[in-house]
Design an enzyme around this catalytic site. Structure first.
Site, PDB file in Angstrom:
ATOM      1  N   TRP A  70     -23.823  22.376  -3.874  1.00  0.00           N
ATOM      2  CA  TRP A  70     -25.110  22.439  -3.186  1.00  0.00           C
ATOM      3  C   TRP A  70     -24.923  22.484  -1.670  1.00  0.00           C
ATOM      4  O   TRP A  70     -24.136  23.262  -1.159  1.00  0.00           O
ATOM      5  CB  TRP A  70     -26.029  21.289  -3.632  1.00  0.00           C
ATOM      6  CG  TRP A  70     -26.538  21.438  -5.030  1.00  0.00           C
ATOM      7  CD1 TRP A  70     -26.160  20.721  -6.120  1.00  0.00           C
ATOM      8  CD2 TRP A  70     -27.498  22.398  -5.509  1.00  0.00           C
ATOM      9  NE1 TRP A  70     -26.824  21.148  -7.246  1.00  0.00           N
ATOM     10  CE2 TRP A  70     -27.650  22.181  -6.906  1.00  0.00           C
ATOM     11  CE3 TRP A  70     -28.254  23.418  -4.915  1.00  0.00           C
ATOM     12  CZ2 TRP A  70     -28.521  22.934  -7.700  1.00  0.00           C
ATOM     13  CZ3 TRP A  70     -29.126  24.169  -5.710  1.00  0.00           C
ATOM     14  CH2 TRP A  70     -29.249  23.919  -7.078  1.00  0.00           C
ATOM     15  N   SER A  71     -25.624  21.633  -0.922  1.00  0.00           N
ATOM     16  CA  SER A  71     -25.625  21.780   0.541  1.00  0.00           C
ATOM     17  C   SER A  71     -24.334  21.324   1.215  1.00  0.00           C
ATOM     18  O   SER A  71     -24.174  21.528   2.424  1.00  0.00           O
ATOM     19  CB  SER A  71     -26.812  21.043   1.152  1.00  0.00           C
ATOM     20  OG  SER A  71     -28.002  21.763   0.908  1.00  0.00           O
ATOM     21  N   THR A  72     -23.418  20.740   0.494  1.00  0.00           N
ATOM     22  CA  THR A  72     -22.094  20.522   1.062  1.00  0.00           C
ATOM     23  C   THR A  72     -21.512  21.867   1.491  1.00  0.00           C
ATOM     24  O   THR A  72     -20.658  21.938   2.375  1.00  0.00           O
ATOM     25  CB  THR A  72     -21.195  19.794   0.055  1.00  0.00           C
ATOM     26  OG1 THR A  72     -21.818  18.549  -0.314  1.00  0.00           O
ATOM     27  CG2 THR A  72     -19.828  19.486   0.633  1.00  0.00           C
ATOM     28  N   LYS A  74     -22.984  23.950   3.311  1.00  0.00           N
ATOM     29  CA  LYS A  74     -23.367  24.220   4.703  1.00  0.00           C
ATOM     30  C   LYS A  74     -22.264  23.821   5.681  1.00  0.00           C
ATOM     31  O   LYS A  74     -22.124  24.422   6.748  1.00  0.00           O
ATOM     32  CB  LYS A  74     -24.668  23.507   5.043  1.00  0.00           C
ATOM     33  CG  LYS A  74     -25.914  24.067   4.348  1.00  0.00           C
ATOM     34  CD  LYS A  74     -27.154  23.335   4.800  1.00  0.00           C
ATOM     35  CE  LYS A  74     -28.422  23.931   4.187  1.00  0.00           C
ATOM     36  NZ  LYS A  74     -28.539  23.618   2.748  1.00  0.00           N
ATOM     37  N   TYR A 160     -35.125  21.040   8.142  1.00  0.00           N
ATOM     38  CA  TYR A 160     -33.989  21.442   7.312  1.00  0.00           C
ATOM     39  C   TYR A 160     -34.216  22.784   6.626  1.00  0.00           C
ATOM     40  O   TYR A 160     -35.145  22.934   5.839  1.00  0.00           O
ATOM     41  CB  TYR A 160     -33.743  20.352   6.285  1.00  0.00           C
ATOM     42  CG  TYR A 160     -32.489  20.474   5.471  1.00  0.00           C
ATOM     43  CD1 TYR A 160     -31.263  20.729   6.061  1.00  0.00           C
ATOM     44  CD2 TYR A 160     -32.531  20.311   4.088  1.00  0.00           C
ATOM     45  CE1 TYR A 160     -30.107  20.811   5.307  1.00  0.00           C
ATOM     46  CE2 TYR A 160     -31.394  20.373   3.318  1.00  0.00           C
ATOM     47  CZ  TYR A 160     -30.180  20.629   3.929  1.00  0.00           C
ATOM     48  OH  TYR A 160     -29.038  20.705   3.167  1.00  0.00           O
TER      49      TYR A 160
END
Length: 381
Positions: A70-72, A74, A160
């Site tokens: 997921w957003s890891t 980014k 976000y």
């Protein structure tokens, strides 16, 4: 061993508390399959894995098991930009429209690269209805966002960009550097640096992937009535369940904000390099001065989408309220459900955790806290 869960790998004696916390994540905090890795000054001090790739316990989680982070993701994207800045391809102070003229529409002409990466551009989602297939078309999504009116005056606040950051960042890097982020990650991280990190998973790698497991109530479908327009755009347009990450179309797409697949080992290696001199496997990825610029605070305060205090650098989340341990200089990114990876420049640490059982805590996942606390307790021995 904790219960019927076998753990394998390496853990320096000094970091024995990390092994204990990792095993306790299975016995008392609900983990099914997971990995944790800690690198210090480029050397592995913890590299553990254990559990199962499936809730039925039919296939063990192995050393090379991949999972959607997921957003890891980014943080990986932020590292791509740090490398591009180091090479002189662009600077954080440049205006996005210098490379992408269409982006200047609707009052966005002065948005800089740093503002975009720190969630200040006001493009946290689509104003008109979007589908999952719209997200899978990275150039199409980027074109819609470039033409869109922002939800707030760029630079006035952060909000976000949960999914849209991927399309925006990839389109910008492609125009400045020549490669979209998926290709940059494949060429630079996978082929050149030997890291097990993918954005857009090849079919050949599917056997290594563990499906995500999520609580039945977890998803973005039923929250829209409680959200502001910007939050609806960011978090519920389109609405989807976390199990979408298990579908082939999601895995194969380029979504550099949310569909990275990686091992904890590779993420920890990357962040250890970012925490120190920018050297990974003997290869320089970025000058320390560029890395300091990448982790320089751009904006802080209550995030308009997340509704929590956040401190944003150039694509990295800066340590807030001890999220990434006791060092105020730590930076990284976390993902929906519990994965995380971060760097601690004060100690030269790169730390990462990946798992298949998603948790419901937006911040302060007890598995994360236990592992991070154990790492820093180990440093005192």
């Amino acid at each position: 061993m904790a219960g019927d869960v076998n753990t394998a790998g390496h853990c320096d004696r000094q970091f024995a508390p990390v092994r204990e916390a990792f095993e306790s994540n299975f016995s008392s905090r609900g983990d099914i399959g997971a990995s944790v890795a800690v690198y210090r000054h480029g050397e592995p001090v913890v590299d553990l894995w254990g559990g199962w790739k499936d809730p039925e316990h039919t296939e063990p989680w192995s050393e090379g098991t991949l999972v959607n982070i997921w957003s890891t993701t980014k943080g990986v994207t932020a590292a791509c930009f740090a490398m591009a800045v180091d090479r002189g391809v662009l600077s954080y102070r440049d205006k996005v429209a210098d490379y992408w003229p269409e982006f200047a529409k609707a009052g966005k002409a002065d948005v800089t690269v740093a503002m975009l990466l720190s969630h200040q551009a006001g493009l946290c989602g689509f104003r008109d209805p979007a589908s999952l297939h719209d997200l899978y078309d990275v150039e199409g999504a980027a074109a819609r966002l470039a033409a869109a009116e922002p939800f707030w005056t760029p630079g006035s606040m952060s909000g976000y960009h949960a999914i849209t950051m991927g399309a925006l960042a990839s389109a910008l890097l492609k125009r400045a550097e020549g490669r979209p982020i998926a290709d940059f990650v494949e060429d630079e991280f996978r082929q050149r640096l030997g890291l097990d990190i993918f954005i857009g998973l090849p079919t050949s790698e599917r056997p290594r992937v563990s499906n995500l497991v999520a609580p039945i109530e977890m998803g973005s479908q039923d929250t829209a009535a409680e959200l502001t327009p910007a939050q609806v755009a960011a978090l519920a347009n389109p609405a989807f369940a976390p199990t979408v990450a298990n579908e082939p179309d999601w895995r194969e797409a380029e979504i550099p904000s949310a569909n990275g697949h990686a091992t904890a080992r590779s993420l920890a290696q990357l962040y250890s390099a970012l925490a120190t001199e920018g050297i990974l496997n003997g290869i320089r990825i970025a000058d320390p001065e560029v890395l300091r610029e990448a982790r320089t605070l751009q904006i802080e305060g209550k995030d308009a989408v997340l509704s929590i205090d956040a401190r944003w650098a150039c694509g990295f989340l800066l340590n807030t309220n001890g999220l990434y341990g006791p060092c105020p200089e730590s930076f990284g990114h976390s993902g929906w459900g519990g994965s995380f990876a971060f760097a601690d420049p004060a100690t030269g640490l790169g730390i990462a955790y990946t798992m298949n059982q998603m948790g419901t805590d937006l911040v302060g996942d007890p598995r994360n806290s236990a592992l991070i606390d154990a790492v820093y307790a180990s440093l005192k021995y």
